[in-house]
Design an enzyme around this catalytic site. Structure first.
Site, PDB file in Angstrom:
ATOM      1  N   THR A   1      -3.895   6.863   2.691  1.00  0.00           N
ATOM      2  CA  THR A   1      -3.872   6.979   0.950  1.00  0.00           C
ATOM      3  C   THR A   1      -4.556   8.369   0.173  1.00  0.00           C
ATOM      4  OG1 THR A   1      -4.705   6.107  -0.863  1.00  0.00           O
ATOM      5  CG2 THR A   1      -5.885   5.693   1.449  1.00  0.00           C
TER       6      THR A   1
ATOM      7  N   PHE B   1       0.651   8.456  -2.253  1.00  0.00           N
ATOM      8  CA  PHE B   1      -0.061   8.271  -3.162  1.00  0.00           C
ATOM      9  C   PHE B   1       0.586   7.134  -4.129  1.00  0.00           C
ATOM     10  CE2 PHE B   1      -2.101  12.391  -4.443  1.00  0.00           C
ATOM     11  CZ  PHE B   1      -2.012  13.077  -2.730  1.00  0.00           C
TER      12      PHE B   1
ATOM     13  N   TYR C   1       3.673  -6.017   0.454  1.00  0.00           N
ATOM     14  CA  TYR C   1       4.767  -5.109   0.141  1.00  0.00           C
ATOM     15  C   TYR C   1       6.144  -3.614   0.474  1.00  0.00           C
ATOM     16  CZ  TYR C   1       6.305  -0.962  -3.738  1.00  0.00           C
ATOM     17  OH  TYR C   1       6.901  -0.180  -4.341  1.00  0.00           O
TER      18      TYR C   1
ATOM     19  N   ALA D   1      -0.800  -2.603   7.892  1.00  0.00           N
ATOM     20  CA  ALA D   1      -1.916  -4.476   7.478  1.00  0.00           C
ATOM     21  C   ALA D   1      -3.378  -3.747   7.426  1.00  0.00           C
ATOM     22  CB  ALA D   1      -2.221  -5.089   8.759  1.00  0.00           C
TER      23      ALA D   1
ATOM     24  N   SER E   1      -6.617  -3.472  -0.189  1.00  0.00           N
ATOM     25  CA  SER E   1      -5.988  -2.330  -0.360  1.00  0.00           C
ATOM     26  C   SER E   1      -6.709  -2.053  -1.264  1.00  0.00           C
ATOM     27  CB  SER E   1      -4.872  -1.540  -0.139  1.00  0.00           C
ATOM     28  OG  SER E   1      -3.770  -2.471  -0.249  1.00  0.00           O
TER      29      SER E   1
ATOM     30  N   LEU F   1      -0.912 -12.858   6.607  1.00  0.00           N
ATOM     31  CA  LEU F   1      -0.697 -13.016   5.871  1.00  0.00           C
ATOM     32  C   LEU F   1      -1.289 -13.376   4.161  1.00  0.00           C
ATOM     33  CD1 LEU F   1       2.873 -15.998   6.698  1.00  0.00           C
ATOM     34  CD2 LEU F   1       2.408 -13.745   6.144  1.00  0.00           C
TER      35      LEU F   1
ATOM     36  N   LYS G   1      -9.948   4.665   5.138  1.00  0.00           N
ATOM     37  CA  LYS G   1      -8.775   4.980   5.399  1.00  0.00           C
ATOM     38  C   LYS G   1      -8.719   6.379   6.350  1.00  0.00           C
ATOM     39  CE  LYS G   1      -6.114   2.069   4.092  1.00  0.00           C
ATOM     40  NZ  LYS G   1      -4.796   1.496   4.673  1.00  0.00           N
TER      41      LYS G   1
ATOM     42  N   TYR H   1     -12.618   1.236   0.178  1.00  0.00           N
ATOM     43  CA  TYR H   1     -11.844   1.834   0.894  1.00  0.00           C
ATOM     44  C   TYR H   1     -11.259   2.955   0.928  1.00  0.00           C
ATOM     45  CZ  TYR H   1      -6.289   1.765   0.224  1.00  0.00           C
ATOM     46  OH  TYR H   1      -4.233   1.884   0.320  1.00  0.00           O
TER      47      TYR H   1
ATOM     48  N   ARG I   1     -12.456   4.115 -16.983  1.00  0.00           N
ATOM     49  CA  ARG I   1     -12.816   3.466 -16.305  1.00  0.00           C
ATOM     50  C   ARG I   1     -13.332   4.059 -15.120  1.00  0.00           C
ATOM     51  NH1 ARG I   1      -7.865   0.510 -14.002  1.00  0.00           N
ATOM     52  NH2 ARG I   1      -7.044   2.255 -13.498  1.00  0.00           N
TER      53      ARG I   1
HETATM   54  N1  NAD Z   1       1.073   0.165  -2.663  1.00  0.00           N
HETATM   55  C1  NAD Z   1      -0.191   1.119  -2.758  1.00  0.00           C
HETATM   56  O1  NAD Z   1       0.352   2.030  -3.448  1.00  0.00           O
HETATM   57  C2  NAD Z   1      -0.728   2.276  -1.289  1.00  0.00           C
HETATM   58  C3  NAD Z   1      -1.205   2.895  -1.399  1.00  0.00           C
HETATM   59  C4  NAD Z   1      -1.628   3.584  -0.924  1.00  0.00           C
HETATM   60  C5  NAD Z   1      -1.758   3.361   0.486  1.00  0.00           C
HETATM   61  N2  NAD Z   1      -1.396   2.398   0.851  1.00  0.00           N
HETATM   62  C6  NAD Z   1      -1.805   1.283   2.223  1.00  0.00           C
HETATM   63  O2  NAD Z   1      -0.210   1.424   2.649  1.00  0.00           O
HETATM   64  C7  NAD Z   1      -0.589  -0.525   3.210  1.00  0.00           C
HETATM   65  C8  NAD Z   1       1.146  -0.717   2.588  1.00  0.00           C
HETATM   66  O3  NAD Z   1       0.264  -1.119   1.680  1.00  0.00           O
HETATM   67  P1  NAD Z   1       0.678  -2.575   0.471  1.00  0.00           P
HETATM   68  O4  NAD Z   1       0.973  -1.893  -0.676  1.00  0.00           O
HETATM   69  O5  NAD Z   1       2.437  -3.007   1.308  1.00  0.00           O
HETATM   70  O6  NAD Z   1      -0.211  -3.664   1.152  1.00  0.00           O
HETATM   71  P2  NAD Z   1       0.283  -4.987   1.281  1.00  0.00           P
HETATM   72  O7  NAD Z   1      -1.547  -5.845   0.970  1.00  0.00           O
HETATM   73  O8  NAD Z   1       1.377  -6.036   0.154  1.00  0.00           O
HETATM   74  O9  NAD Z   1       0.272  -5.567   2.666  1.00  0.00           O
HETATM   75  C9  NAD Z   1      -0.682  -5.485   3.894  1.00  0.00           C
HETATM   76  C10 NAD Z   1      -0.369  -6.050   4.445  1.00  0.00           C
HETATM   77  O10 NAD Z   1      -1.159  -6.430   5.508  1.00  0.00           O
HETATM   78  C11 NAD Z   1      -1.996  -7.578   5.918  1.00  0.00           C
HETATM   79  N3  NAD Z   1      -2.967  -7.820   6.333  1.00  0.00           N
HETATM   80  C12 NAD Z   1      -4.606  -6.891   5.850  1.00  0.00           C
HETATM   81  N4  NAD Z   1      -5.291  -7.327   6.702  1.00  0.00           N
HETATM   82  C13 NAD Z   1      -4.924  -7.577   7.632  1.00  0.00           C
HETATM   83  C14 NAD Z   1      -5.173  -7.746   9.223  1.00  0.00           C
HETATM   84  N5  NAD Z   1      -6.206  -8.038   9.307  1.00  0.00           N
HETATM   85  N6  NAD Z   1      -4.492  -8.400  10.514  1.00  0.00           N
HETATM   86  C15 NAD Z   1      -2.778  -8.557   9.912  1.00  0.00           C
HETATM   87  N7  NAD Z   1      -2.430  -8.511   8.483  1.00  0.00           N
HETATM   88  C16 NAD Z   1      -3.813  -8.191   7.631  1.00  0.00           C
HETATM   89  C17 NAD Z   1      -1.960  -7.901   4.347  1.00  0.00           C
HETATM   90  O11 NAD Z   1      -2.074 -10.047   4.405  1.00  0.00           O
HETATM   91  C18 NAD Z   1      -0.328  -7.286   3.867  1.00  0.00           C
HETATM   92  O12 NAD Z   1       0.830  -8.836   4.081  1.00  0.00           O
HETATM   93  C19 NAD Z   1      -1.674  -0.115   2.982  1.00  0.00           C
HETATM   94  O13 NAD Z   1      -2.475  -0.201   4.410  1.00  0.00           O
HETATM   95  C20 NAD Z   1      -2.769   0.632   1.383  1.00  0.00           C
HETATM   96  O14 NAD Z   1      -3.629   0.777   1.845  1.00  0.00           O
HETATM   97  C21 NAD Z   1      -0.479   1.600  -0.206  1.00  0.00           C
END
Ligand code: NAD
Length: 326
Positions: free
Chosen positions: A117, A169, A11, A74, A77, A33, A145, A141, A281
């Protein structure tokens, strides 16, 4: 020279890739992926479909590419999944990051922007939360981080690896064109869940209505994906200008309750969206709101989308056009 985005098919990563590409940067994606989508990445971008847990594969990619900076997104999460399978989170998020850093440091040690995060703080004792607040994660999780943030410091000490951890956030919304957006499976984030309820005319569960907050429901800080991407671009400029390793909260600096989000979604979609009160929760803090003062002062970055309606309207454009996701 290229910018590597790990997790670039996810995302946040797909929005980073699109913004870097639009800014004229040469971008390379590494993503296994597992949770991401090939269709989220412009076919013009070089996509390496492999895992950070395969150091040989990562090493090969670094030999082929000339990487100037790394956006490391990557990770796995899902908080609930991490409670049940902690080992999976430490292996993927911590060991995967160490593999990446080992390879990076044999290829010139390019600077790295790490997606951290708000979950590193656990149950905060003060609000808004500053970067120097106590960090006591309540899930594997969040712990994974925080561990990577600490690992980065040791790589800086040993190899001079400049790094910036951005503690996001709650990220929400989609790019204005509506061609990429949020497609997590399972989806655990409030805004896409509320929008699915609007589409499918099903009720939304509200977990806890007796918190010490103005309307009794949990308050969270929602940051528009475009503002989050703006923070990454500002961080890249900061590192290119020689900025030192640091950590920043990235949020709006203001919270909205679950009820306020549902009301905003009703305004944006015109749907009723019935809400059902459920018990709290375990582990949900009443309020998580970022202090963004440091990011604004040091990075010269400021969020521009200030209302939940703006965030939800952009997410709604994506969800209406992609009811089944990618
Ligand atoms: N979305 C949020 O609200 C949020 C909030 C705080 C932190 N984050 C952090 O931001 C980052 C992106 O979040 P997101 O929502 O886009 O997550 P997401 O799951 O959509 O994207 C993560 C991507 O990483 C890839 N991935 C995971 N492990 C891997 C590995 N070992 N090798 C290669 N690829 C790998 C997955 O296939 C996925 O495409 C994450 O690190 C997440 O912890 C997100």
């Amino acid at each position: 020279m290229s910018i590597l985005v790990t997790g670039g098919a996810g995302y946040v990563g797909s929005h980073c890739v699109a913004a870097l590409h639009a800014a004229g940067e040469d971008v390379v994606v590494l993503d296994d992926l597992l949770r991401g989508h090939r269709a989220a990445v412009n076919p013009k971008i070089r996509l390496y479909a492999g895992s950070l847990n395969d150091p040989v594969y990562v090493g090969d990619m670094f030999r082929r590419e000339r990487i100037e900076a790394v956006f490391h997104l990557a990770s796995l999460s899902l908080v609930g999944e991490s409670m049940k399978k902690p080992g999976r989170y430490f292996l993927n998020n911590v060991a995967g990051a160490v593999n990446l850093l080992e390879v990076m440091c044999t290829h010139g040690c390019p600077p790295i922007i790490f997606s951290s995060t708000a979950a590193v703080y656990g149950h905060p004792t003060t609000t808004p939360i500053r970067e120097d607040a106590l960090k006591r994660p309540t899930s594997p999780y969040g712990e994974s981080k925080l561990m990577v943030e600490n690992v980065l410091k040791w790589y800086d000490a040993a190899y001079g690896l400049r790094h910036v951890a951005l503690r996001y956030f709650n990220v929400a919304g989609a790019a204005p064109g509506g061609e990429i957006g949020e497609d997590h499976r399972p989806e655990t984030h409030l805004i896409p869940i509320v929008l699915r309820a609007a589409r499918e005319k099903t009720p939304v569960k509200v977990f806890g209505t007796d918190y010490q907050t103005p309307d009794g429901t949990c308050v969270r800080d929602y940051i528009h994906i475009e503002d989050l991407i703006g923070a990454h671009l500002a961080t890249l400029r900061y590192l290119r200008d020689g900025g030192a390793s640091d950590v920043f909260n990235i949020g709006l600096g203001h919270g909205f309750s679950v009820r306020e989000i549902i009301e905003a979604a009703r305004r944006v979609t015109g749907a009723d969206i019935p809400a059902e009160a459920e018990p709290r929760r375990p582990g949900d803090p009443a309020e998580l709101v970022a202090s963004t003062e440091k990011a604004e002062r040091v990075l010269g970055w400021k969020p521009e989308h200030l209302t939940p309606d703006e965030i939800i309207a952009s997410a709604w454009r994506w969800h209406r056009g992609h009811s089944e996701g990618y």
